[in-house]
Design an enzyme around this catalytic site. Structure first.
Site, PDB file in Angstrom:
ATOM      1  N   SER A  82       0.801  -1.228   0.000  1.00  0.00           N
ATOM      2  CA  SER A  82       0.000   0.000   0.000  1.00  0.00           C
ATOM      3  C   SER A  82       0.834   1.279   0.000  1.00  0.00           C
ATOM      4  O   SER A  82       0.446   2.256  -0.650  1.00  0.00           O
ATOM      5  CB  SER A  82      -0.978  -0.005   1.176  1.00  0.00           C
ATOM      6  OG  SER A  82      -1.946  -0.996   0.944  1.00  0.00           O
ATOM      7  N   THR A  89      -6.333  -3.994   7.494  1.00  0.00           N
ATOM      8  CA  THR A  89      -6.174  -5.304   6.858  1.00  0.00           C
ATOM      9  C   THR A  89      -6.259  -6.409   7.906  1.00  0.00           C
ATOM     10  O   THR A  89      -6.589  -6.152   9.074  1.00  0.00           O
ATOM     11  CB  THR A  89      -4.874  -5.360   6.005  1.00  0.00           C
ATOM     12  OG1 THR A  89      -4.896  -6.572   5.254  1.00  0.00           O
ATOM     13  CG2 THR A  89      -3.611  -5.304   6.855  1.00  0.00           C
ATOM     14  N   LYS A 105     -10.359  -6.550   9.864  1.00  0.00           N
ATOM     15  CA  LYS A 105     -11.391  -5.982   8.975  1.00  0.00           C
ATOM     16  C   LYS A 105     -12.804  -6.070   9.536  1.00  0.00           C
ATOM     17  O   LYS A 105     -13.654  -5.252   9.197  1.00  0.00           O
ATOM     18  CB  LYS A 105     -11.339  -6.668   7.610  1.00  0.00           C
ATOM     19  CG  LYS A 105     -10.125  -6.288   6.777  1.00  0.00           C
ATOM     20  CD  LYS A 105     -10.222  -6.859   5.376  1.00  0.00           C
ATOM     21  CE  LYS A 105      -8.958  -6.566   4.601  1.00  0.00           C
ATOM     22  NZ  LYS A 105      -9.034  -6.981   3.205  1.00  0.00           N
ATOM     23  N   ALA A 132     -15.117 -19.504   0.502  1.00  0.00           N
ATOM     24  CA  ALA A 132     -16.175 -18.815   1.247  1.00  0.00           C
ATOM     25  C   ALA A 132     -15.582 -18.104   2.458  1.00  0.00           C
ATOM     26  O   ALA A 132     -16.144 -18.121   3.550  1.00  0.00           O
ATOM     27  CB  ALA A 132     -17.265 -19.802   1.661  1.00  0.00           C
ATOM     28  N   GLY A 133     -14.428 -17.487   2.266  1.00  0.00           N
ATOM     29  CA  GLY A 133     -13.809 -16.671   3.316  1.00  0.00           C
ATOM     30  C   GLY A 133     -14.262 -15.229   3.168  1.00  0.00           C
ATOM     31  O   GLY A 133     -15.259 -14.931   2.485  1.00  0.00           O
ATOM     32  N   ALA A 174     -12.875 -12.740   1.505  1.00  0.00           N
ATOM     33  CA  ALA A 174     -12.794 -12.223   0.134  1.00  0.00           C
ATOM     34  C   ALA A 174     -13.998 -12.695  -0.675  1.00  0.00           C
ATOM     35  O   ALA A 174     -14.615 -11.914  -1.415  1.00  0.00           O
ATOM     36  CB  ALA A 174     -11.495 -12.681  -0.515  1.00  0.00           C
ATOM     37  N   LEU A 215      -8.337 -14.051  -7.452  1.00  0.00           N
ATOM     38  CA  LEU A 215      -8.085 -12.939  -6.519  1.00  0.00           C
ATOM     39  C   LEU A 215      -6.634 -12.912  -6.042  1.00  0.00           C
ATOM     40  O   LEU A 215      -6.208 -11.985  -5.361  1.00  0.00           O
ATOM     41  CB  LEU A 215      -9.060 -12.985  -5.332  1.00  0.00           C
ATOM     42  CG  LEU A 215     -10.312 -12.123  -5.572  1.00  0.00           C
ATOM     43  CD1 LEU A 215     -11.090 -12.581  -6.773  1.00  0.00           C
ATOM     44  CD2 LEU A 215     -11.202 -12.085  -4.351  1.00  0.00           C
TER      45      LEU A 215
END
Ligand code: ATR
Length: 468
Positions: free
Chosen positions: A22, A67, A71, A134-135, A137, A238
């Protein structure tokens, strides 16, 4: 930049934070837009999260990214939350709100992915989508699919319960009318990962949202069965490291289009930046930052020499390659072999624009293939901004800066230079140098004085200056 009394602070809260990219995005944009702000990562333990958020506000911090693992937990410390972030249950961006006296939470991860797929022309409206995983994200991806009007979303996970929970939450939101684009209250269908064969539809859009395939486990993929990939039209992973995951390779091998999510990383940052600073970051800056991200994530071990004809790219390049035991690569030679014509013939038959286009195509190819080389480039190669960016992706770019008179002495007898077949070659060189110098400077990482004719001296100064 210099820090002064007015410099603002933004940053990232997470644990760990050492490997974050970032700062490349945020400090890069501030630098290019001349905005007086610095972005710093902060390692925060779960027990200290609430005091960190309150402390950041008191310290007048303009905005924060959040992060893993904070989150979800961070939501309890906010004074407000955007609807998307609330529905997804995860916040990655905090925007300072003076009236409310705290931070308002957003989810720019979802918005970043959405911006990426829209830019790539992927329209989810009316489509059947498959999400692998299925986390956290995956949940944001399900929400995005409903928002963009997907007809059906198969959510496949190793642990069915997790997929079931997300499907229940999202279908309920759709039923309650909470998601603008959702037109079906049972669109999300939870499945075990092994049940992929039950999916009957074709032309699937698949999002790979598990951690499988992430560097260094580059040879793994959550589903490997060919019969599944025969139905896949578009695959979005992703993961962005490696640049091409096993999942993407299989999608492509079956004729589908495949994308990684490095642009999502860029855009989640850009959207946060725009929320904090109330600006629009223009495309040129985004392209430059994207190149910087690629250089960090996919580093290449090449040295690229740019400069005017006669600046020594070939002579010095060969000497440097030998000293460093690297290969020497000449882009002009490569183009001549590839086109089966001399550069002079390419100019004669296709014109300068035609030649420049060939250069761009070649650079795109080399950005994926070249490693361990000293690269000598054509004199006009960095003139196109697109080429300048590609050169930076290939390696460290050194501009061999040489005085006009020295250039003239070096090239005056050479009849092979198509741009110098004119009455007054010296005048032509002066003209071209004036035009090109700023473009070389824009394209390079380092400017190096290469007026000396002795490769040994050049090599020694490159080393002494810490350039190579
Ligand atoms: P993120 O927040 O990035 O989504 P996460 O919440 O840890 O990360 O989710 C990781 C996803 O990868 C989950 O869907 C996980 O499946 P489980 O819910 O069954 O744990 C999936 N995953 C990780 N390792 C896996 C493996 N070896 N096989 C199948 N799925 C795996």
């Amino acid at each position: 930049m210099t820090i002064n009394g007015k410099t603002r602070l933004t940053g990232l809260i997470g644990n760990p934070v050492e490997h974050t990219l970032s700062p490349v995005i945020h400090n890069g944009i501030s630098d290019k837009m001349d905005i007086d702000c610095v972005y710093v990562p902060f390692k925060v333990e779960t027990e200290g999260l609430d005091s960190a958020i309150k402390g950041a506000y008191e310290l007048n911090v303009l905005g924060m990214n959040v992060t893993v693992p904070h989150k979800n937990d961070v939501i309890a410390s906010l004074v407000g939350i955007d609807d998307c972030a609330k529905h997804i249950g995860a916040v990655n961006t905090l925007v300072r709100d003076e009236e409310k006296g705290g931070y308002v939470g957003y989810n720019t991860d979802m918005l970043g992915l959405r911006r990426q797929i829209h830019e790539d022309g992927i329209n989810l409206n009316g489509r059947t989508v498959v999400i692998l995983g299925a986390g956290g994200a995956a949940k944001a991806v399900v929400y995005m699919c409903l928002l963009d009007g997907a007809d059906k979303v198969y959510l496949l996970n190793r642990t069915l319960d997790k997929a079931q929970k997300i499907a229940d939450d999202m279908n309920k939101l759709a039923k309650d009318g909470a998601i603008a684009g959702a037109n079906n209250c049972s669109a999300v269908i939870p499945c075990s990962i092994g049940d992929y064969a039950d999916i009957r539809e074709n032309n699937l859009i698949v999002f790979q949202a598990t951690s499988i395939g992430l560097f260094p486990n580059v040879d793994s993929c959550v589903i490997e069965d060919d019969s599944f990939y025969d139905k896949v039209e578009i695959g979005v992973d992703l993961i962005y490291n490696p640049a091409e995951t096993k999942f993407m390779q299989i999608v492509k091998a079956h004729g589908g289009k495949a994308y990684n999510a490095l642009k999502m990383l860029l855009y989640q940052g850009v959207i946060a930046y725009e929320l904090w600073h109330k600006v629009t970051v223009d495309n040129d800056i985004l392209e430059d930052i994207y190149v910087e991200l690629k250089r960090r994530v996919y580093p290449k071990d090449n040295i690229v020499l740019i400069g005017f004809m006669g600046s020594g790219k070939t002579t010095f390049g060969k000497a440097i390659a030998e000293k460093l035991s690297m290969k020497f690569f000449d882009t002009d030679e490569y183009i001549e072999q590839r086109e089966n014509m001399t550069i002079k013939e390419i100019f004669a038959t296709k014109g300068e624009e035609g030649f420049r286009q060939i250069e761009t195509d070649v650079l795109r190819e080399l950005a994926n293939t070249l490693d361990g080389c000293v690269v000598s480039t054509g004199g006009g190669m960095p003139l196109r901004i697109e080429n300048a960016r590609l050169l930076k992706e290939i390696g460290k770019v050194i501009y061999l800066n040489v005085a006009t008179q020295v250039i003239y002495e070096r090239v005056k007898e050479d009849g092979k230079r198509p741009l110098l077949q004119v009455e007054d070659p010296y005048g032509r060189i002066c003209e071209m140098m004036t035009e090109r110098k700023p473009l070389y400077e824009r394209a390079c990482d380092v400017i190096f004085d290469a007026n000396c004719n002795d490769p040994e001296v050049i090599w020694t100064s490159l080393k002494n200056d810490g350039i190579i």
